[in-house]
Scaffold this active site. Structure first.
Site, short mmCIF file in Angstrom:
data_model
loop_
_atom_site.label_atom_id
_atom_site.label_comp_id
_atom_site.label_asym_id
_atom_site.label_seq_id
_atom_site.Cartn_x
_atom_site.Cartn_y
_atom_site.Cartn_z
N TYR A 149 -36.34 -26.75 -61.40
CA TYR A 149 -35.79 -27.29 -60.15
C TYR A 149 -34.86 -28.47 -60.47
CZ TYR A 149 -35.69 -29.74 -55.60
OH TYR A 149 -35.30 -30.38 -54.45
N1 NAP Z 1 -37.45 -32.35 -48.79
C1 NAP Z 1 -37.24 -33.09 -49.88
O1 NAP Z 1 -38.10 -33.85 -50.35
C2 NAP Z 1 -35.89 -33.02 -50.57
C3 NAP Z 1 -35.55 -34.08 -51.43
C4 NAP Z 1 -34.33 -34.03 -52.09
C5 NAP Z 1 -33.49 -32.95 -51.90
N2 NAP Z 1 -33.87 -31.93 -51.07
C6 NAP Z 1 -32.97 -30.78 -50.94
O2 NAP Z 1 -32.49 -30.70 -49.63
C7 NAP Z 1 -32.24 -29.34 -49.30
C8 NAP Z 1 -32.96 -28.99 -48.00
O3 NAP Z 1 -34.34 -29.14 -48.23
P1 NAP Z 1 -35.40 -29.22 -47.03
O4 NAP Z 1 -36.38 -30.25 -47.42
O5 NAP Z 1 -34.72 -29.27 -45.73
O6 NAP Z 1 -36.12 -27.80 -47.23
P2 NAP Z 1 -36.54 -26.71 -46.15
O7 NAP Z 1 -37.00 -27.35 -44.90
O8 NAP Z 1 -37.48 -25.78 -46.85
O9 NAP Z 1 -35.17 -25.94 -45.86
C9 NAP Z 1 -34.61 -25.09 -46.83
C10 NAP Z 1 -33.45 -24.37 -46.23
O10 NAP Z 1 -32.93 -23.48 -47.24
C11 NAP Z 1 -32.82 -22.18 -46.67
N3 NAP Z 1 -32.98 -21.16 -47.69
C12 NAP Z 1 -33.90 -21.07 -48.67
N4 NAP Z 1 -33.71 -19.93 -49.37
C13 NAP Z 1 -32.65 -19.30 -48.82
C14 NAP Z 1 -31.97 -18.09 -49.08
N5 NAP Z 1 -32.35 -17.25 -50.07
N6 NAP Z 1 -30.91 -17.75 -48.30
C15 NAP Z 1 -30.53 -18.56 -47.27
N7 NAP Z 1 -31.13 -19.71 -46.98
C16 NAP Z 1 -32.18 -20.08 -47.74
C17 NAP Z 1 -33.93 -22.10 -45.65
O11 NAP Z 1 -33.65 -21.05 -44.76
P3 NAP Z 1 -34.82 -20.36 -43.85
O12 NAP Z 1 -35.75 -21.47 -43.43
O13 NAP Z 1 -34.03 -19.81 -42.69
O14 NAP Z 1 -35.48 -19.33 -44.68
C18 NAP Z 1 -33.81 -23.49 -45.02
O15 NAP Z 1 -32.75 -23.50 -44.10
C19 NAP Z 1 -32.71 -28.52 -50.51
O16 NAP Z 1 -31.63 -28.23 -51.34
C20 NAP Z 1 -33.65 -29.47 -51.22
O17 NAP Z 1 -33.73 -29.20 -52.60
C21 NAP Z 1 -35.03 -31.95 -50.37
#
Ligand code: NAP
Length: 227
Positions: A149
């Site tokens: 990751y």
């Molecule tokens: N949460 C944290 O602690 C954190 C910290 C730093 C960075 N980030 C980054 O921020 C971004 C958003 O994270 P989040 O926390 O909002 O996660 P999340 O709530 O799990 O959202 C993930 C998003 O990615 C989409 N996704 C995953 N696989 C996909 C695929 N194969 N095709 C199309 N869409 C896909 C999901 O779509 P569906 O729900 O429609 O399946 C959802 O819209 C990510 O890149 C993550 O690495 C998160």
């Protein structure tokens, strides 16, 4: 930049950070094109923000044609000012236990999809446009148990830096965002492994507000310590 009236494409709009960003941008008067994988949650968000939404496309980013389809639908509605890539997956576990499907998903969704998206959208962007890619704090501080990751996020950050330098001449800004742990539930739905204890994270609304502020203030980079 002026958020009000700007046309913003949010990819990953069904996610915790993507939906918080879409709501914050709509509240500031942006016009939105939305994309997510889950058609039901995407359509619920589009209904909620209906006054601001110009287009909405459900697509799986593992499909190589998905990024171009998403861009085409948004541009058909109106020229784009901002593109936000907020999709992503996480996986946990020792390197020796990583299986090929997990590696493929991490790299396809976290690295290859945003590269394909920028490739598709770059010719459509005019001076003053901004591309926002959500990398993560682990690009700066890679942690054991999240090596693949962290590598995917470091790859995205490297891409953002190089592409940003390339596009600067055309007046397009690439904003690499490296949020700290945020309470979206991402860590509870890894594609493999089990999350270690992470402690309390930031609220998605707080992180989204900080990203919108960086857009508004023309910031060039958004490292983890900016949150
Ligand atoms: N949460 C944290 O602690 C954190 C910290 C730093 C960075 N980030 C980054 O921020 C971004 C958003 O994270 P989040 O926390 O909002 O996660 P999340 O709530 O799990 O959202 C993930 C998003 O990615 C989409 N996704 C995953 N696989 C996909 C695929 N194969 N095709 C199309 N869409 C896909 C999901 O779509 P569906 O729900 O429609 O399946 C959802 O819209 C990510 O890149 C993550 O690495 C998160």
């Amino acid at each position: 930049m002026e958020i009000s009236g700007a046309h913003v494409l949010v990819v990953g709009a069904t996610g915790g950070l993507g939906s918080a960003l879409a709501r914050a941008l709509a509240a500031d008067g942006a016009r939105l094109s939305l994309s997510g994988r889950d058609a039901t949650r995407l359509s619920a968000l589009a209904d909620e923000l209906t006054a601001s939404v110009l287009s909405s496309v459900s697509a799986d980013l593992v499909d190589p044609s998905a990024p171009a389809r998403i861009v085409d639908a948004a541009v058909a509605a109106s020229p784009l000012d901002v593109v936000v890539f907020a999709a992503g997956v996480v996986a946990f576990g020792a390197v020796a236990e990583l299986d090929d499907d997990t590696l493929d998903q991490l790299l396809l969704v976290n690295v290859i999809a945003p590269v394909r998206l920028l490739r598709a959208v770059a010719p459509q962007l005019g001076r003053g446009a901004v591309v926002v890619n959500l990398s993560a704090v682990v690009a700066e501080t890679p942690l054991p148990g999240m090596a693949a990751y962290a590598a995917s996020k470091a790859a995205l950050t490297a891409f953002d830096r190089a592409a940003g330098r390339e596009l600067r001449r055309a007046g397009v800004r690439v904003l690499d965002v490296r949020p700290p742990h945020t309470e979206t539930g991402l860590a509870s739905r890894p594609v493999a492994g089990i999350s270690p204890r992470l402690g309390a994270g930031k609220s998605p609304d707080e992180v989204a507000a900080r990203i919108v502020q960086a857009l508004r203030d023309d910031e060039a980079d958004l490292p983890s310590d900016a949150f």
